[in-house]
Design a protein around this motif. Structure first.
Motif, mmCIF file in Angstrom:
data_model
loop_
_atom_site.group_PDB
_atom_site.id
_atom_site.type_symbol
_atom_site.label_atom_id
_atom_site.label_comp_id
_atom_site.label_asym_id
_atom_site.label_seq_id
_atom_site.Cartn_x
_atom_site.Cartn_y
_atom_site.Cartn_z
ATOM 1 N N THR A 122 9.110 -6.613 13.434
ATOM 2 C CA THR A 122 9.409 -6.750 12.009
ATOM 3 C C THR A 122 10.661 -5.943 11.646
ATOM 4 O OG1 THR A 122 8.613 -6.444 9.741
ATOM 5 C CG2 THR A 122 7.817 -4.880 11.401
ATOM 6 N N ASN A 123 11.442 -6.516 10.762
ATOM 7 C CA ASN A 123 12.669 -5.873 10.281
ATOM 8 C C ASN A 123 12.428 -5.072 9.004
ATOM 9 O OD1 ASN A 123 12.147 -7.886 8.455
ATOM 10 N ND2 ASN A 123 14.227 -8.716 8.414
ATOM 11 N N ALA A 124 11.158 -4.883 8.634
ATOM 12 C CA ALA A 124 10.822 -4.307 7.323
ATOM 13 C C ALA A 124 11.580 -3.019 7.027
ATOM 14 C CB ALA A 124 9.317 -4.064 7.247
ATOM 15 N N ALA A 125 11.564 -2.078 7.958
ATOM 16 C CA ALA A 125 12.203 -0.790 7.702
ATOM 17 C C ALA A 125 13.705 -0.928 7.527
ATOM 18 C CB ALA A 125 11.896 0.178 8.856
ATOM 19 N N MET A 126 14.302 -1.833 8.279
ATOM 20 C CA MET A 126 15.754 -1.996 8.220
ATOM 21 C C MET A 126 16.208 -2.602 6.887
ATOM 22 S SD MET A 126 16.375 -0.674 11.110
ATOM 23 C CE MET A 126 18.139 -0.949 11.216
ATOM 24 N N VAL A 127 15.469 -3.597 6.393
ATOM 25 C CA VAL A 127 15.907 -4.261 5.153
ATOM 26 C C VAL A 127 15.516 -3.474 3.903
ATOM 27 C CG1 VAL A 127 15.857 -6.541 6.229
ATOM 28 C CG2 VAL A 127 13.828 -5.720 5.014
ATOM 29 N N GLY A 176 0.809 -1.210 0.000
ATOM 30 C CA GLY A 176 0.000 0.000 0.000
ATOM 31 C C GLY A 176 0.844 1.262 0.000
ATOM 32 N N LEU A 177 1.949 1.241 0.734
ATOM 33 C CA LEU A 177 2.863 2.393 0.757
ATOM 34 C C LEU A 177 3.512 2.604 -0.604
ATOM 35 C CD1 LEU A 177 4.530 1.882 4.263
ATOM 36 C CD2 LEU A 177 3.032 3.769 3.581
ATOM 37 N N MET A 178 3.816 1.492 -1.290
ATOM 38 C CA MET A 178 4.393 1.621 -2.633
ATOM 39 C C MET A 178 3.346 2.162 -3.608
ATOM 40 S SD MET A 178 7.049 -1.580 -3.201
ATOM 41 C CE MET A 178 6.068 -2.913 -2.508
ATOM 42 N N ALA A 179 2.114 1.666 -3.465
ATOM 43 C CA ALA A 179 1.050 2.121 -4.368
ATOM 44 C C ALA A 179 0.752 3.609 -4.192
ATOM 45 C CB ALA A 179 -0.214 1.299 -4.131
ATOM 46 N N SER A 180 0.897 4.087 -2.948
ATOM 47 C CA SER A 180 0.609 5.500 -2.670
ATOM 48 C C SER A 180 1.777 6.415 -3.000
ATOM 49 C CB SER A 180 0.236 5.669 -1.200
ATOM 50 O OG SER A 180 1.363 5.449 -0.354
ATOM 51 N N GLY A 181 2.934 5.838 -3.293
ATOM 52 C CA GLY A 181 4.107 6.637 -3.595
ATOM 53 C C GLY A 181 4.941 6.974 -2.374
ATOM 54 N N ALA A 182 4.494 6.525 -1.177
ATOM 55 C CA ALA A 182 5.280 6.773 0.039
ATOM 56 C C ALA A 182 6.566 5.955 0.037
ATOM 57 C CB ALA A 182 4.446 6.444 1.276
ATOM 58 N N LEU A 183 6.555 4.842 -0.701
ATOM 59 C CA LEU A 183 7.758 4.031 -0.917
ATOM 60 C C LEU A 183 7.952 3.860 -2.411
ATOM 61 C CD1 LEU A 183 7.537 1.057 1.663
ATOM 62 C CD2 LEU A 183 9.207 2.911 1.647
ATOM 63 N N PRO A 184 9.191 3.747 -2.877
ATOM 64 C CA PRO A 184 9.422 3.472 -4.297
ATOM 65 C C PRO A 184 8.777 2.146 -4.687
ATOM 66 C CG PRO A 184 11.463 4.095 -3.191
ATOM 67 C CD PRO A 184 10.461 3.879 -2.122
ATOM 68 N N GLY A 185 8.275 2.055 -5.882
ATOM 69 C CA GLY A 185 7.654 0.822 -6.346
ATOM 70 C C GLY A 185 8.677 -0.261 -6.659
ATOM 71 N N GLY A 186 8.205 -1.498 -6.695
ATOM 72 C CA GLY A 186 9.039 -2.627 -7.107
ATOM 73 C C GLY A 186 10.028 -3.120 -6.080
ATOM 74 N N LEU A 187 9.875 -2.725 -4.821
ATOM 75 C CA LEU A 187 10.809 -3.206 -3.790
ATOM 76 C C LEU A 187 10.620 -4.697 -3.567
ATOM 77 C CD1 LEU A 187 10.567 -0.353 -1.113
ATOM 78 C CD2 LEU A 187 12.442 -0.776 -2.720
ATOM 79 N N ASP A 188 11.715 -5.412 -3.379
ATOM 80 C CA ASP A 188 11.673 -6.843 -3.073
ATOM 81 C C ASP A 188 11.385 -7.010 -1.584
ATOM 82 O OD1 ASP A 188 11.988 -9.540 -2.731
ATOM 83 O OD2 ASP A 188 14.068 -9.628 -3.427
ATOM 84 N N LEU A 189 10.266 -7.640 -1.265
ATOM 85 C CA LEU A 189 9.850 -7.783 0.135
ATOM 86 C C LEU A 189 10.175 -9.172 0.694
ATOM 87 C CD1 LEU A 189 6.343 -6.042 -0.070
ATOM 88 C CD2 LEU A 189 8.597 -5.019 0.342
ATOM 89 N N GLY A 190 10.951 -9.943 -0.036
ATOM 90 C CA GLY A 190 11.242 -11.324 0.378
ATOM 91 C C GLY A 190 11.955 -11.427 1.709
ATOM 92 N N ALA A 191 12.769 -10.424 2.049
ATOM 93 C CA ALA A 191 13.543 -10.489 3.296
ATOM 94 C C ALA A 191 12.786 -9.921 4.492
ATOM 95 C CB ALA A 191 14.865 -9.741 3.133
#
Length: 580
Positions: free
Chosen positions: A48-53, A17-32
């Motif tokens: 969650t380590n989301a922000a760090m990775v 949702g953050l990528m769709a809204s433009g708050a995050l760049p699109g196409g980020l790999d979320l596997g980690a």
């Protein structure tokens, strides 16, 4: 239900949702991106380590990502808190209702709770024990047998298609030694004095083999040259030893799916076919090796040999497969055997070896990579030694075996369940002390007793509830009003139950069945803690004056029992319903 997986899915959805809204760049790999218990339980229930990775690939400060993610997560009805700590760690707290519902899931799914589709039906061959058929199984074999069998059960629980396999090492010179040793016992059975020369097997376990040979042949083989009896006695003695080994494994609760013979590889073209396969890949050549480390060049006689180019796959040196006289090296049948496993269509191979086989690891991994053209992976688990202690002293060898304590001795002393659980209280590559005094005492320091006692307490609660006229069937308990489970001690037990599906997948991925034993001890500890708190706080007792409250608390106890039984099933240990 895998609550950690569910919350990870929520985190991933909000990142999308953050990528769709433009708050995050699109196409980020979320596997980690992971969701796991925090190292410090005081920080929350999940982290969650989301922000760090994602910070580096997003080109953003991790705290900015964490703040944005936290706001979105707080909108989910399950989330009670999302706190950013340090440079960008995100700690989560769930509302009690999210945890309470997990008890119902355990009761509804029963023994299936925690089962995973991780393996997706991939075919895995677990080769373990593979003891030389020259005598009964000893304590070191016992540990390898338990680790291999528990690992196979764990992988099955995680969705793999598992084959348990024993490789009979019946093609080497040690089997000739067995035959000569058995022949001396045959002479003994015929009234002669056995000549147990140095290098022969001295154990009394060969006396029945000699007696069986006498019953079959009478005195016909006496004074015959070795060339006339060696082959026949070798086969006979090997078969009797394998019967003994099968009985020992059965006493430990281990059943193999496949028994493969090294001897069957010779004279059948299988070794030649495997070598030709490597030759066709350009990995076989004729050459000479450098002197072994520590050996002076003048003490080394270089000989031209047929070599496998294992250095192309990370090995320290290329390995001989055929000697200068044309005979096969010990490595050649290993190549053929692993080629056979590759041809049988396994996706993964796992070998359980003794620590003395560490030198085989790189060469076998190299040859499996080569033969499968990197399609099949090989994981080799090395099993460290077991030291037996009683009264603080090392237990002496078995008289029957002659040189070691047998698995049968161990089982007769403490039973198969204790043997199996204790063998998994340390990681496979760490030496283990098997203290007879410790494993038979009834205390928290004895993990076998502690886990079994927790299950016995669960069953005690159920018996008392039935005596009080309560319906404690799983159907009844799954309909309980679980909102009554609001005390922190109760929620702590539920949170531990919530870790079980995640633990199964972590242990299966790492091929680490000991993690199951560790988890069961922790779950038992949390449950015993809750029980003990009930001694001081009546509101925490499992049977209350109010039926609705009783059923909720009994549901929690029953859920603990379900998971303990599932974990013990993976370890191959029979749950105890009553402690005497």
């Amino acid at each position: 239900m895998n609550l950690f997986a569910d919350i990870r899915a929520l985190v991933v959805a909000e990142l999308d949702g953050l990528m769709a809204s433009g708050a995050l760049p699109g196409g980020l790999d979320l596997g980690a991106v992971a969701v796991e218990p925090p190292r410090d339980a005081g920080h929350g229930e999940m982290a969650t380590n989301a922000a760090m990775v994602l910070a580096k690939p997003a080109g953003m400060q991790p705290r900015a990502i964490a703040d944005a993610l936290a706001l979105r997560l707080m909108a989910d009805p399950r989330v009670a808190g999302a706190d950013v700590a340090g440079p960008g760690f995100l700690n989560l707290r769930l509302k009690p209702v999210a945890w309470q519902g997990l008890v119902r899931d355990v009761l509804v799914q029963g023994a299936g709770y925690g089962r995973s589709s991780l393996g997706a039906g991939r075919r895995v061959n677990v080769e373990f024990v593979s003891a030389n058929p020259t005598g009964p199984m000893h304590v070191a074999h016992a540990r390898g047998a338990v680790v291999g069998d528990a690992l196979a059960a764990l992988l099955d629980f995680a969705g793999y298609a598992v084959t348990r396999e024993y490789y009979i090492n019946d093609g080497g010179g040690q089997v000739d030694v067995l035959a000569r040793s058995a022949y001396e016992r045959y002479r003994e059975a015929n009234g002669l004095s056995p000549e147990i020369a140095e290098g022969l097997y001295p154990g009394d376990y060969l006396i029945p083999v000699g007696e069986a040979l006498k019953e079959m042949h009478g005195d016909r083989l006496l004074d015959r040259p070795e060339s006339e009896w060696l082959a026949e006695v070798r086969v006979f003695a090997t078969d009797m030893m394998m019967t003994m080994i099968r009985h020992d494994l059965a006493a430990l609760g281990v059943t193999m799916d496949v028994y493969s013979s090294e001897k069957a590889l010779y004279g059948t073209g299988q070794i030649e076919a495997a070598i030709e396969r490597l030759r066709g890949l350009g990995l076989i050549y004729t050459g000479t090796l450098e002197p072994p480390k520590g050996k002076a060049p003048e003490d080394w006689e270089p000989r031209e040999q047929t070599l496998f180019r294992s250095t192309a796959f990370g090995d320290d040196q290329d390995r001989p497969v055929q000697k200068s006289d044309g005979s096969w090296t010990y490595f050649a049948p290993d190549i053929a055997y692993h080629f056979n496993k590759v041809q049988r269509g396994f996706d993964e191979l796992i070998n359980i070896f003794g620590a003395d086989h560490s030198g085989y690891v790189k060469r076998l991994r190299a040859v499996v990579s080569a033969l499968s053209e990197n399609r099949v992976s090989l994981d080799i688990k090395l099993i460290q030694l077991v030291k037996l202690l009683k009264g603080g002293q090392i237990v002496k060898m078995s008289k029957r075996a002659g040189t070691f304590v047998t698995l049968r001795d161990l089982i007769e002393e403490v039973g198969p369940d204790v043997v199996r659980f204790v063998m998994l209280t340390r990681k496979n590559d760490v030496a283990l002390d098997f203290d007879f005094d410790k494993v038979t005492e009834q205390s928290k320091d004895n993990p076998v007793f502690y886990v079994q006692y927790a299950n016995a307490r669960v069953n005690s609660i159920l018996r008392k509830a039935r005596d009080a006229g309560l319906d404690v069937s799983d159907a009844s308990l799954s309909a309980a009003q679980l909102a009554h489970l609001g005390h922190e001690a109760e929620l702590a037990v539920i949170r531990k139950l919530g870790e079980w599906p995640r633990l199964v997948e972590i242990a299966a991925k790492g091929h680490e069945p000991h993690r199951v034993a560790f988890y069961l001890y922790e779950l038992a500890s949390d449950f015993h803690g809750l029980w003990n708190k009930g001694n001081d706080d009546d509101s925490l007792r499992f049977i209350q004056g109010d039926t609705a409250k009783s059923l909720a608390k009994i549901a929690l106890a029953r859920a603990v029992g379900v998971v303990i039984c599932a974990g013990l099933g993976i370890l191959g240990v029979t749950p105890v319903e009553e402690m005497r």
